[in-house]
Design a protein around this motif. Sequence first.
Motif, PDB file in Angstrom:
ATOM      1  N   ARG A  77       8.008   1.635  -7.545  1.00 15.95           N
ATOM      2  CA  ARG A  77       6.931   1.171  -6.656  1.00 15.95           C
ATOM      3  C   ARG A  77       5.794   2.173  -6.556  1.00 15.95           C
ATOM      4  O   ARG A  77       4.641   1.797  -6.317  1.00 15.95           O
ATOM      5  N   ALA A  78       6.103   3.458  -6.750  1.00 18.61           N
ATOM      6  CA  ALA A  78       5.067   4.485  -6.677  1.00 18.61           C
ATOM      7  C   ALA A  78       4.110   4.424  -7.862  1.00 18.61           C
ATOM      8  O   ALA A  78       3.013   4.980  -7.810  1.00 18.61           O
ATOM      9  N   GLN A  79       4.511   3.729  -8.921  1.00 16.96           N
ATOM     10  CA  GLN A  79       3.710   3.735 -10.145  1.00 16.96           C
ATOM     11  C   GLN A  79       3.085   2.396 -10.492  1.00 16.96           C
ATOM     12  O   GLN A  79       2.323   2.311 -11.447  1.00 16.96           O
ATOM     13  N   ILE A  80       3.402   1.339  -9.737  1.00 20.12           N
ATOM     14  CA  ILE A  80       2.956   0.007 -10.128  1.00 20.12           C
ATOM     15  C   ILE A  80       1.979  -0.578  -9.129  1.00 20.12           C
ATOM     16  O   ILE A  80       1.887  -0.153  -7.975  1.00 20.12           O
ATOM     17  N   GLY A  81       1.253  -1.594  -9.600  1.00 18.72           N
ATOM     18  CA  GLY A  81       0.460  -2.461  -8.745  1.00 18.72           C
ATOM     19  C   GLY A  81       0.768  -3.894  -9.133  1.00 18.72           C
ATOM     20  O   GLY A  81       1.016  -4.183 -10.309  1.00 18.72           O
ATOM     21  N   LEU A  82       0.786  -4.793  -8.158  1.00 19.50           N
ATOM     22  CA  LEU A  82       1.120  -6.191  -8.413  1.00 19.50           C
ATOM     23  C   LEU A  82       0.094  -7.105  -7.779  1.00 19.50           C
ATOM     24  O   LEU A  82      -0.156  -7.016  -6.571  1.00 19.50           O
ATOM     25  N   THR A  83      -0.490  -7.958  -8.601  1.00 19.25           N
ATOM     26  CA  THR A  83      -1.335  -9.036  -8.101  1.00 19.25           C
ATOM     27  C   THR A  83      -0.610 -10.337  -8.386  1.00 19.25           C
ATOM     28  O   THR A  83      -0.422 -10.707  -9.552  1.00 19.25           O
ATOM     29  N   GLY A  84      -0.158 -11.017  -7.342  1.00 19.29           N
ATOM     30  CA  GLY A  84       0.636 -12.230  -7.494  1.00 19.29           C
ATOM     31  C   GLY A  84      -0.209 -13.454  -7.770  1.00 19.29           C
ATOM     32  O   GLY A  84      -1.436 -13.391  -7.907  1.00 19.29           O
ATOM     33  N   GLN A  85       0.455 -14.600  -7.817  1.00 23.69           N
ATOM     34  CA  GLN A  85      -0.242 -15.854  -8.116  1.00 23.69           C
ATOM     35  C   GLN A  85      -1.213 -16.239  -7.004  1.00 23.69           C
ATOM     36  O   GLN A  85      -2.194 -16.941  -7.252  1.00 23.69           O
ATOM     37  N   PHE A  86      -0.927 -15.814  -5.780  1.00 19.89           N
ATOM     38  CA  PHE A  86      -1.764 -16.185  -4.645  1.00 19.89           C
ATOM     39  C   PHE A  86      -2.305 -14.914  -3.991  1.00 19.89           C
ATOM     40  O   PHE A  86      -1.602 -13.915  -3.858  1.00 19.89           O
ATOM     41  N   SER A  87      -3.559 -14.973  -3.596  1.00 20.73           N
ATOM     42  CA  SER A  87      -4.217 -13.801  -3.018  1.00 20.73           C
ATOM     43  C   SER A  87      -3.475 -13.320  -1.782  1.00 20.73           C
ATOM     44  O   SER A  87      -3.128 -14.112  -0.899  1.00 20.73           O
TER      45      SER A  87
END
Length: 320
Positions: A77-87
């Motif tokens: 989690r310290a290294q990732i970013g997540l943009t999901g299907q919905f804002s």
Amino acid sequence: MHTPAIDVHGLRKCYGDQIVLDNVDLTVHAGTVTALLGPNGAGKTTTVHILSTLLRPDGGTAFVNGCDVMRDQAGVRAQIGLTGQFSAVDSLLTGEENLRLMARLRHLGSKRSKARVVELLDQFDLVDAARKPLATYSGGMQRRLDLAMTLVQAPSVIFLDEPTAGLDPRSRRTLWDIVRGLVAEGATVLLTTQYLDEADQLADRIAVLDGGRIVAEGTPNELKRLVPGGHLRLRFADAAALDTAARLLDECTRDAVDLALTVPSDGGIGALRSVLDRLDTAHIEVADLSTHTPDLDDVFLALTGTKTPAGPVDAKGMTS
């Protein structure tokens, strides 16, 4: 050897009797974009959720920058970013307030938070709208803000789950440019999308998921060569050259009106060189040449139809 940014082997996930992921293998190298394509229910979002530690797999291994998604969730989690299907933006706040909230959640500290918010507002062209309520934002602006929030802590690995769904063509292209800029700065992107042109534009490699399995993987051009229908079209200056070329080239189709031949080809350099060498040996000049290969729509339909390959298909079209 460099550690892959994402390294997955034998990944499995089931819900009761429903198999969602069936021994998925996937390697994503640092500083590249890999697109996951597949029909609805193929397992794309499930893969992203496992890699971002939102779901636990039922089997297999998965590492993000060397961190085990099962044993070192905090490291992942310290290294990732997540943009999901919905804002995932708060509609009661302004754009600037949303970014400040995310910066606080990421424990950036007051000084760094203010500086980072200013950087992101400028990078995503949201300066003029920064202090306006989200009710005034277009869909494209909200999506840009959502991605900006993902990048508050400058993650090295970014998961984008259908990031341009529902956006107009201009907004989609704006986000494409942003993704290209992130990769140019060294980020790694795993992208799921229903837009085949998006994968064609952005991805260094594409993995096609169907029925919980990766049924093909390669560069966009390599995947296009898996589907029959590719050909070379050769046009000649006169009928004599056309006749001579037709006798030399196997399985060609003649167009006497346009003085052209259509020759089946996989679109590879080797096939093109072979045809031109044969014509050159016979001292036949080509007035015009064009190469035609199937597009990703053809690949998608061929690989995710009712019949799937017996095993994953590599770039040479061999099953394993």
